[in-house]
Design a protein around this motif. Structure first.
Motif, PDB file in Angstrom:
ATOM      1  N   PRO A  35       0.824  -0.980   0.123  1.00  0.00           N
ATOM      2  CA  PRO A  35      -0.095  -0.014  -0.123  1.00  0.00           C
ATOM      3  C   PRO A  35       0.648   1.226  -0.004  1.00  0.00           C
ATOM      4  O   PRO A  35       1.876   1.266   0.628  1.00  0.00           O
ATOM      5  N   GLY A  89      -9.904   1.373   4.576  1.00  0.00           N
ATOM      6  CA  GLY A  89      -9.618   2.172   3.390  1.00  0.00           C
ATOM      7  C   GLY A  89     -10.228   3.631   3.633  1.00  0.00           C
ATOM      8  O   GLY A  89      -9.783   4.645   2.806  1.00  0.00           O
ATOM      9  N   ARG A  92      -7.512   6.319   4.994  1.00  0.00           N
ATOM     10  CA  ARG A  92      -6.623   6.565   3.829  1.00  0.00           C
ATOM     11  C   ARG A  92      -7.222   7.509   2.927  1.00  0.00           C
ATOM     12  O   ARG A  92      -6.669   8.588   2.121  1.00  0.00           O
ATOM     13  N   SER A  93      -8.553   7.243   2.332  1.00  0.00           N
ATOM     14  CA  SER A  93      -9.068   7.891   1.248  1.00  0.00           C
ATOM     15  C   SER A  93      -9.377   9.319   1.846  1.00  0.00           C
ATOM     16  O   SER A  93      -9.462  10.219   1.146  1.00  0.00           O
ATOM     17  N   LEU A 178      -3.308   6.847  -3.863  1.00  0.00           N
ATOM     18  CA  LEU A 178      -3.389   5.651  -3.261  1.00  0.00           C
ATOM     19  C   LEU A 178      -3.377   4.463  -4.208  1.00  0.00           C
ATOM     20  O   LEU A 178      -2.965   3.442  -3.979  1.00  0.00           O
ATOM     21  N   GLN A 207      -4.884  -1.464   0.641  1.00  0.00           N
ATOM     22  CA  GLN A 207      -5.729  -0.684   1.565  1.00  0.00           C
ATOM     23  C   GLN A 207      -6.646   0.231   1.212  1.00  0.00           C
ATOM     24  O   GLN A 207      -6.436   1.348   1.808  1.00  0.00           O
ATOM     25  N   VAL A 208      -7.348  -0.018   0.169  1.00  0.00           N
ATOM     26  CA  VAL A 208      -8.631   0.631  -0.113  1.00  0.00           C
ATOM     27  C   VAL A 208      -9.908  -0.079  -0.221  1.00  0.00           C
ATOM     28  O   VAL A 208      -9.867  -1.587  -0.147  1.00  0.00           O
ATOM     29  N   ASN A 209     -10.816   0.645  -0.257  1.00  0.00           N
ATOM     30  CA  ASN A 209     -12.127  -0.095  -0.429  1.00  0.00           C
ATOM     31  C   ASN A 209     -12.399  -0.583  -1.754  1.00  0.00           C
ATOM     32  O   ASN A 209     -11.916  -0.157  -2.829  1.00  0.00           O
ATOM     33  N   ASN A 212     -13.553   2.060  -4.271  1.00  0.00           N
ATOM     34  CA  ASN A 212     -12.488   2.915  -4.903  1.00  0.00           C
ATOM     35  C   ASN A 212     -11.588   2.325  -5.879  1.00  0.00           C
ATOM     36  O   ASN A 212     -11.210   2.889  -6.929  1.00  0.00           O
TER      37      ASN A 212
END
Length: 246
Positions: A35, A89, A92-93, A178, A207-209, A212
């Motif tokens: 990530p 996530g 982070r977003s 990201l 490590q995002v949804n 996304n």
């Protein structure tokens, strides 16, 4: 003067975020992989700090974070720590979104100079109270659902909202930061991204949804999805070819 965000093409935003990542790599001697270390890039390249604080919300408003641009701080609303914990996530977003405001949205030079009375540098600035610091702050806000029953309340919320152009640009910025173009293309070569199980693994790796991720892959032209169709195609041409078989 507010920037013309609607004129920022995807390629331009990808260029900005790629430059930030390369600057981080140059500073640290580390080659970025998934990530992406978004917090370190935001701190070391953009010079922004982070604060957890309780940010006041209007009724019907949900504020995940905001940008205190003058003091170069991203504020994260500690009211929603459980939500951040439950949605991988999201933190982070949110950080990437606020970094996007700082990097491509606001006129940072103007922040250092007073404006004439009644002339704000951007309509998305709103005043909210941060309890720990016990001060009123001006932040660019992210917000969610509003109360449709109260027109006055809706206008109050709307007065502090990001414009459609801002939301699009800064959301594309966080997605690009990201999930850089070259790392997504490398992932598409090593795994079969036409399978949902692999996409979920990639989302976990980055490590995002998953939403996304799929939006980013679609924007890069690496996958094609039709509304209401769960099948993943590698391109619109592939979808058209499959459709012609029936």
């Amino acid at each position: 003067m507010k920037r013309h965000l609607q004129c920022l093409r995807n390629e331009a935003i990808d260029g900005v975020t790629a430059q930030r990542i390369r600057e981080y790599e140059s500073k640290t001697g580390v080659t970025v992989s998934l990530p992406v270390p978004v917090e370190q890039i935001v701190e070391q390249v953009l010079g922004l700090d982070f604060d957890w604080d309780e940010i006041e919300e209007l009724p019907g408003e949900q504020i995940l974070g905001g940008l205190d641009a003058v003091n170069k701080k991203i504020l994260l609303n500690e009211k929603h720590t459980a939500l951040f914990d439950s949605k991988p996530g999201l933190l982070r977003s949110t950080i990437g979104h606020e970094a996007g405001h700082y990097d491509i949205d606001i006129d940072r030079a103007k922040l250092m100079h007073p404006t004439l009375p009644g002339m704000d540098f951007a309509p998305s600035i709103a005043k909210r109270h941060a309890k720990k610091s016990d001060r009123v702050i001006e932040i660019l806000l992210d917000r969610a659902a509003s109360d449709p029953r109260a027109a006055k309340l809706l206008q109050q919320i709307k007065d502090g909202q990001d414009t459609a152009e801002q939301r699009s640009a800064v959301d594309r910025y966080q997605s690009s930061l990201l999930m850089p173009d070259w790392l997504m293309r490398e992932a598409a070569e090593r795994i079969d991204i036409a399978k949902w199980t692999n996409l979920y693994r990639l989302a976990e790796e980055a490590q995002v949804n998953i939403s996304n991720l799929t939006v980013r892959l679609r924007r890069l032209g690496l996958i094609y999805l039709r509304d209401g169709d769960k099948t993943i195609y590698r391109s619109e041409d592939e979808f058209t070819g499959q459709k012609s078989l029936f």
